[in-house]
Design a protein around this motif. Structure first.
Motif, PDB file in Angstrom:
ATOM      1  N   PRO A 129       0.495  -0.510  -8.786  1.00 20.69           N
ATOM      2  CA  PRO A 129       0.351  -0.603  -8.336  1.00 20.69           C
ATOM      3  C   PRO A 129      -0.268  -1.805  -7.082  1.00 20.69           C
ATOM      4  O   PRO A 129      -1.033  -2.123  -7.675  1.00 20.69           O
ATOM      5  N   CYS A 130      -0.570  -2.022  -6.171  1.00 19.26           N
ATOM      6  CA  CYS A 130      -1.312  -3.336  -5.088  1.00 19.26           C
ATOM      7  C   CYS A 130      -2.827  -2.586  -5.596  1.00 19.26           C
ATOM      8  O   CYS A 130      -3.740  -3.597  -5.482  1.00 19.26           O
ATOM      9  N   GLY A 131      -3.409  -0.764  -5.322  1.00 20.88           N
ATOM     10  CA  GLY A 131      -4.596  -0.654  -5.842  1.00 20.88           C
ATOM     11  C   GLY A 131      -4.835  -0.716  -3.924  1.00 20.88           C
ATOM     12  O   GLY A 131      -6.634  -0.715  -4.734  1.00 20.88           O
ATOM     13  N   ALA A 132      -4.548  -1.330  -3.093  1.00 17.68           N
ATOM     14  CA  ALA A 132      -5.392  -1.375  -2.163  1.00 17.68           C
ATOM     15  C   ALA A 132      -5.350  -0.522  -0.664  1.00 17.68           C
ATOM     16  O   ALA A 132      -5.780  -0.361   0.473  1.00 17.68           O
TER      17      ALA A 132
ATOM     18  N   PRO B  46      -2.503   5.147   0.044  1.00 18.00           N
ATOM     19  CA  PRO B  46      -2.053   6.106  -0.985  1.00 18.00           C
ATOM     20  C   PRO B  46      -3.216   5.574  -2.060  1.00 18.00           C
ATOM     21  O   PRO B  46      -3.179   6.132  -2.861  1.00 18.00           O
ATOM     22  N   CYS B  47      -3.100   4.329  -2.315  1.00 21.50           N
ATOM     23  CA  CYS B  47      -3.587   3.444  -3.390  1.00 21.50           C
ATOM     24  C   CYS B  47      -5.398   4.168  -3.584  1.00 21.50           C
ATOM     25  O   CYS B  47      -5.831   4.654  -4.675  1.00 21.50           O
ATOM     26  N   ALA B  48      -5.722   3.568  -2.220  1.00 19.46           N
ATOM     27  CA  ALA B  48      -6.851   4.167  -2.304  1.00 19.46           C
ATOM     28  C   ALA B  48      -7.352   5.703  -2.808  1.00 19.46           C
ATOM     29  O   ALA B  48      -8.608   6.235  -2.737  1.00 19.46           O
TER      30      ALA B  48
HETATM   31 ZN   LIG Z   1      -1.219   0.395  -3.044  1.00 24.80          ZN
END
Ligand SMILES: [Zn+2]
Ligand SMILES: [Zn+2]
Length: 347
Positions: free
Chosen positions: A99-102, A105-107
């Motif tokens: 995942p992008c982490g940013a 949904p990631c947050a």
């Molecule tokens: Zn993400």
């Protein structure tokens, strides 16, 4: 090192490539033991690029050609600076999500819903190779005593576990699972282990026989329809175009239908029936490392012998295409659930 690389539709090659870099801070390099072949690999082989990026992927920066494989078990070959666990020599299964982490949904922790989600074996080099370097956080330790072969089933069992959790992880309930491929069988074994009364449905006689061989009640879809079977929990794993409608009809009033299978296009649903009988339809996407893979490993550890019988063939890395992918696109594909590729027999 050896690697099975996707170059294009119908063009997957077993090649000699440079090994991945030694692990940097927070990374581990994994010596791959086993790697399962999945429906998405077969799809990529036949029709790709489906998920393989043709331009650099926004998370990984990679594009084809790429090493395939995302159902990976192996041993930690070396650990980078700052990695305290897992340790060198530990057997692990890999969580395949990148995942992008940013994004939003990631947050909120839904990394499986990342807006630009990457995936080992699709948008970064995967496990059909001697070695693989990944963030240490992607390596989930196998319980003590688990075989490397069983650990390679952790990823598909985690996908099944997520679907079962979306249904509230029932116990002591009648459940219907549609589709007796790997994910369907895994979902059925999890539900069975939790004390539910599971009926597995399929249209292919070979797959029904395989499910029955695992000690599961298994029926043809038409038989189940004729018998008027309905259950409070229905898990659709077949990905057949008509399966969404079928899944709703197998749900009893107030029942829950979890959709894991991916049809190739839109499906029809009788929404009046959904409303009048208050059927809840929930999608289930991939898995999370802690919430899904860890409990999946517990089921595998406790029911290893039975779970291991989902594996219908084991092939050498050099035979991944000839004895693996080609079999799964060929006329005998209904005889197979999981084909595992043996990369290294021991550490
Ligand atoms: Zn993400
Ligand atoms: Zn898969």
């Amino acid at each position: 090192m050896r690697a099975v690389r996707w170059h294009g539709a119908g063009d997957v090659r077993v090649e000699d490539v440079p090994p991945p870099p030694l692990p940097g801070p927070g990374e581990v390099r994994v010596r791959v033991a086993w790697c399962g072949l999945c429906g998405t690999d077969v799809h990529e082989y036949r029709f790709g690029p489906v998920h393989v990026p043709v331009r650099p992927h926004p998370v990984t920066g990679r594009s084809a050609p790429l090493t395939m494989g995302h159902e990976i078990s192996g041993w930690i070959e070396s650990a980078g600076p700052g990695v305290t666990a897992p340790a060198e020599g530990d057997l692990v299964a890999l969580n395949a999500l990148l995942p992008c982490g940013a994004c939003r949904p990631c947050a909120r922790g839904d990394v499986q819903l990342c807006l630009i989600l990457g995936h080992l074996g699709q948008s970064a080099d995967g496990g059909l190779a001697d070695l693989l370097t990944v963030p240490a956080s992607m390596a989930v330790p196998a319980p003590p005593g688990m075989s490397p072969e069983l650990a390679a089933l952790a990823e598909p069992f985690a996908v099944a576990m997520r679907a079962v959790r979306h249904a509230g992880r029932p116990a002591g309930m009648p459940c219907v699972v549609i589709g007796a491929g790997t994910i369907g069988l895994a979902a059925a074994l999890i539900l069975d282990a939790d004390g539910n009364g599971v009926t597995v449905l399929d249209i292919a006689k070979e797959r029904i026989r395989h499910a029955a061989g695992l000690g599961l009640a298994a029926l043809e879809v038409t038989e189940a329809r004729a018998a008027g079977i309905q259950a409070p929990v229905v898990i659709e794993c077949s990905g057949a175009a008509s399966a969404g409608d079928a899944a709703v009809r197998f749900a009893e009033p107030g029942g829950v239908v979890v959709i894991v299978g991916l049809p190739g296009g839109p499906s029809t649903l009788d929404l009046a029936d959904v409303a009048l009988r208050e059927i809840r339809i929930i999608g289930s996407m991939s898995h999370l490392a802690d919430a899904d893979m860890t409990p999946a490993m517990e089921i595998l550890a406790a029911h290893g012998e039975r779970a291991g019988r989902i594996v219908t063939a084991r092939v050498a890395l050099a035979e991944t295409v000839s004895h693996g992918l080609d079999v799964l696109v060929g006329p005998g594909r209904d005889r197979h659930a999981k084909i595992l590729v043996r990369v290294h027999a021991d550490r």
